[in-house]
Write a protein that holds these residues in place. Structure first.
Motif, PDB file in Angstrom:
ATOM      1  N   UNK A  93      -2.809   9.605  -1.885  1.00  0.00           N
ATOM      2  CA  UNK A  93      -2.376   8.814  -0.733  1.00  0.00           C
ATOM      3  C   UNK A  93      -0.945   8.288  -0.938  1.00  0.00           C
ATOM      4  N   UNK A  94      -0.639   7.874  -2.164  1.00  0.00           N
ATOM      5  CA  UNK A  94       0.716   7.373  -2.438  1.00  0.00           C
ATOM      6  C   UNK A  94       1.751   8.487  -2.301  1.00  0.00           C
ATOM      7  N   UNK A  95       1.419   9.703  -2.770  1.00  0.00           N
ATOM      8  CA  UNK A  95       2.346  10.837  -2.615  1.00  0.00           C
ATOM      9  C   UNK A  95       2.567  11.158  -1.138  1.00  0.00           C
ATOM     10  N   UNK A  96       1.470  11.113  -0.351  1.00  0.00           N
ATOM     11  CA  UNK A  96       1.608  11.387   1.089  1.00  0.00           C
ATOM     12  C   UNK A  96       2.512  10.351   1.749  1.00  0.00           C
ATOM     13  N   UNK A 111       8.387   3.185  -1.776  1.00  0.00           N
ATOM     14  CA  UNK A 111       7.236   4.082  -1.905  1.00  0.00           C
ATOM     15  C   UNK A 111       7.129   4.632  -3.323  1.00  0.00           C
ATOM     16  N   UNK A 112       8.290   4.938  -3.944  1.00  0.00           N
ATOM     17  CA  UNK A 112       8.250   5.393  -5.331  1.00  0.00           C
ATOM     18  C   UNK A 112       7.726   4.293  -6.254  1.00  0.00           C
ATOM     19  N   UNK A 113       8.172   3.048  -5.996  1.00  0.00           N
ATOM     20  CA  UNK A 113       7.677   1.928  -6.811  1.00  0.00           C
ATOM     21  C   UNK A 113       6.177   1.739  -6.600  1.00  0.00           C
ATOM     22  N   UNK A 155       1.418  -4.511  -7.243  1.00  0.00           N
ATOM     23  CA  UNK A 155       1.212  -3.439  -6.248  1.00  0.00           C
ATOM     24  C   UNK A 155       1.178  -4.019  -4.835  1.00  0.00           C
ATOM     25  N   UNK A 156       0.507  -5.179  -4.677  1.00  0.00           N
ATOM     26  CA  UNK A 156       0.409  -5.778  -3.349  1.00  0.00           C
ATOM     27  C   UNK A 156       1.764  -6.250  -2.858  1.00  0.00           C
ATOM     28  N   UNK A 157       2.605  -6.730  -3.794  1.00  0.00           N
ATOM     29  CA  UNK A 157       3.945  -7.162  -3.370  1.00  0.00           C
ATOM     30  C   UNK A 157       4.752  -5.988  -2.806  1.00  0.00           C
ATOM     31  N   UNK A 158       4.683  -4.859  -3.487  1.00  0.00           N
ATOM     32  CA  UNK A 158       5.437  -3.687  -3.011  1.00  0.00           C
ATOM     33  C   UNK A 158       4.899  -3.244  -1.655  1.00  0.00           C
ATOM     34  N   UNK A 159       3.555  -3.181  -1.531  1.00  0.00           N
ATOM     35  CA  UNK A 159       2.960  -2.749  -0.260  1.00  0.00           C
ATOM     36  C   UNK A 159       3.326  -3.704   0.869  1.00  0.00           C
ATOM     37  N   UNK A 160       3.313  -5.017   0.578  1.00  0.00           N
ATOM     38  CA  UNK A 160       3.656  -6.005   1.604  1.00  0.00           C
ATOM     39  C   UNK A 160       5.112  -5.866   2.022  1.00  0.00           C
ATOM     40  N   UNK A 161       6.027  -5.629   1.054  1.00  0.00           N
ATOM     41  CA  UNK A 161       7.439  -5.422   1.398  1.00  0.00           C
ATOM     42  C   UNK A 161       7.604  -4.208   2.304  1.00  0.00           C
TER      43      UNK A 161
END
Length: 569
Positions: A93-96, A111-113, A155-161
């Motif tokens: 899912x992250x690669x997609x 997305x890479x992070x 991980x949640x911080x990156x997703x939220x950003x």
């Protein structure tokens, strides 16, 4: 010009040229506006796709974490195997997501992070699973506490950003979309108004050329009608796209099936203005679908429950339309409807091979849905299937937190959530509801004789017996200690008492294997009571069943007692 039209008045040439130039300009502006509008719509859709993929990464990682947690708690090899199957899904899912945002350097970096954090989190979960497999469960739990929480937070911080950035892009693109739409309408309306005025002047000047004037007038009218029809069609398609885009955006924020169906009903009411529809969702037993009214009807013409084999769309796994003027197969669940009510389309709600329900929408005009309406309904059905499946996955994760790890039954928290809901549902539909309170006889003596570990084995065996002897719609819970509760929707006190006798007999016949020895037999006492509509609360019903349980113990144990009558084992 006089060479081809000898009667043409040169004084009309500037007006004619101006009219032609205006029409060309309006057409060019319309085409440019449509291209701009289509581009804006595609970017809005892209933003929704990115947000959906971020949620998919979270969901896949949460599923992997839940499966690993279940393995650490239960040491069940089947859960370990299940984890091995789903461990790669978060990375996929992250690669997609990374591929989707490759055109945005800033989002691509995030997305890479995110992918790196997901990979690190999966590696950490793998490590804890390996420790559990090696018999180092306590170390695995410490590892999850020391490393898992910071990784999840990062991980949640990156997703939220990423989500915040994408939401800012989405707001900007919506604003651009609205401006493009407003400009397009202004150009079309203003250009056509000026064109019609100039056309009227030209026609008045060529009144003496009657035949040619009439021919030109008819051609001009045809052109105007074509432009108007094209503008109306474009506006309708644009409105349909906006409605579907808004519908898709709202769906991702829904927290329950009722919210999802309410949003779907509002969207369909706009997409099929003269229509009506209902949705059937699959029950947990997988043999019945339950009706939910969506829009345009009270639902009396629809059956409350249907079987999967009564709908051609569910049989074929594809949309199925019925037109009374054509020889098409008629769905059994539409029997009893008028032609106007039944004429429409059934769309199966599926996702990843799982059948979740069926959507039926009719035009209520006795005519089949238009091509655009049908496409819109199928698009709504496709979104519904995906979101309902996502809610099911989310609910399954929630349910894992509501299970008692020793017995596998629901815990007391789930009982307190579900009993009032089931009581309200049964009372609203005029159906009975009963409850069983069960207590293991002489459990303390069993613990004293064989040890607490043997007592745990006994409770686990009781949980297996309850799971095997209750119905799919029943709610079997561990109330606390050696006490258990079974909620039986749509079962009266006689049916509940008969089922309690089966449970009591099954417990008395059950064998408990512990350290190679067979312990027991053990018995249980059960109290039974039924909800009295309009008179009881779930708490008063539970209290009466509890009193009946202790009365059964006082009368000698190993028996079933209901309020007002007793059945001896």
């Amino acid at each position: 010009m006089p060479l081809f039209f000898p009667h043409f008045d040169r004084r009309r040439l500037p007006l004619l040229l101006a009219l032609i130039a205006l029409l060309v300009g309006v057409t060019a502006a319309m085409l440019a506006g449509i291209r701009s509008f289509d581009a804006s719509t595609r970017w809005v859709t892209h933003s929704y796709e990115v947000q959906g993929q971020i949620e998919a990464v979270r969901s896949a990682l949460g599923h992997a974490e839940a499966t690993a947690r279940g393995f650490r708690l239960s040491d069940d090899p089947g859960l370990e195997a299940q984890y091995r199957e789903v461990r790669q899904l978060p990375l996929q899912r992250a690669e997609a997501l990374l591929q989707t945002v490759r055109d945005n350097p800033e989002q691509h970096g995030r997305a890479e992070a995110l992918r790196d954090r997901v990979r690190e989190r999966v590696q950490q979960i793998d490590h804890s699973v390996s420790l559990q497999t090696a018999g180092r469960g306590a170390e695995a739990n410490r590892d999850m506490l020391l490393r898992g929480v910071p990784l999840d937070a990062a991980l949640e911080r990156v997703a939220t950003e990423m989500e915040r950035h994408e939401q800012r892009l989405l707001d900007s693109r919506r604003t651009d979309n609205d401006r493009s739409s407003t400009r397009l309408r202004a150009v079309v309306v203003g250009g056509m108004a000026v064109s019609l005025a100039m056309l009227g002047m030209l026609l008045s000047m060529v009144g003496r050329e009657a035949r040619r004037a009439r021919r030109h007038e008819q051609q001009a009218r045809d052109a105007v009608e074509t432009l108007e029809a094209a503008a109306v069609q474009r506006e309708r398609l644009g409105e349909q796209r906006r409605t579907l885009a808004a519908f898709a955006g709202l769906l991702h924020s829904c927290q329950s099936v009722d919210e999802v169906l309410d949003v779907a009903g509002n969207a369909l009411a706009q997409l099929v203005p003269h229509g009506a529809g209902a949705c059937y969702t699959m029950r947990a037993s997988q043999n019945l679908l339950e009706r939910h009214v969506l829009f345009g009807t009270r639902g009396e013409e629809y059956a409350e429950f249907i079987r999967p084999d009564q709908c051609w769309a569910l049989r074929r796994g594809d949309a199925h339309a019925w037109d009374p003027r054509r020889p098409t197969a008629f769905c059994e669940h539409l029997r009893g409807m008028t032609e106007e009510q039944a004429c429409g389309i059934c769309v199966p709600l599926t996702s990843q091979g799982v059948v979740l329900g069926v959507l039926h929408v009719s035009s209520r005009l006795g005519e089949p849905l238009s091509e655009y309406e049908r496409a819109a309904v199928e698009s709504v059905g496709e979104h519904l299937g995906v979101v309902l499946h996502s809610l099911d996955l989310r609910e399954s994760l929630r349910m894992q937190s509501l299970r008692d790890p020793l017995t596998g039954l629901y815990n007391r928290r789930y009982l307190e959530e579900s009993l009032p809901r089931e009581a309200e549902r049964c009372e609203r539909r005029g159906r009975p509801l009963s409850v069983l309170m069960l207590d293991v006889d002489h459990f303390k003596r069993f613990n004293d004789e064989h040890g607490h570990a043997a007592g745990d084995a006994l409770l686990a065996r009781i949980g297996q017996v309850l799971a095997a002897t209750t119905r799919g719609e029943d709610i079997a819970c561990r109330f606390g200690g050696e006490e258990f509760t079974v909620v039986m929707p749509e079962a009266d006190v006689e049916q509940a008492t008969a089922r309690a006798e089966q449970i009591r007999a099954a417990i008395a016949e059950a064998s408990i294997l512990y350290l190679g020895r067979e312990l027991g037999p053990v018995t249980a006492s059960i109290g039974v009571d039924e909800l009295r509509a309009g008179m009881d609360t779930p708490q008063t019903m539970m209290a009466r069943a509890d009193r009946a349980l202790y009365a059964a113990k006082a009368q000698g144990r190993n028996r079933v007692l209901r309020v007002g009558a007793a059945t001896t084992g």
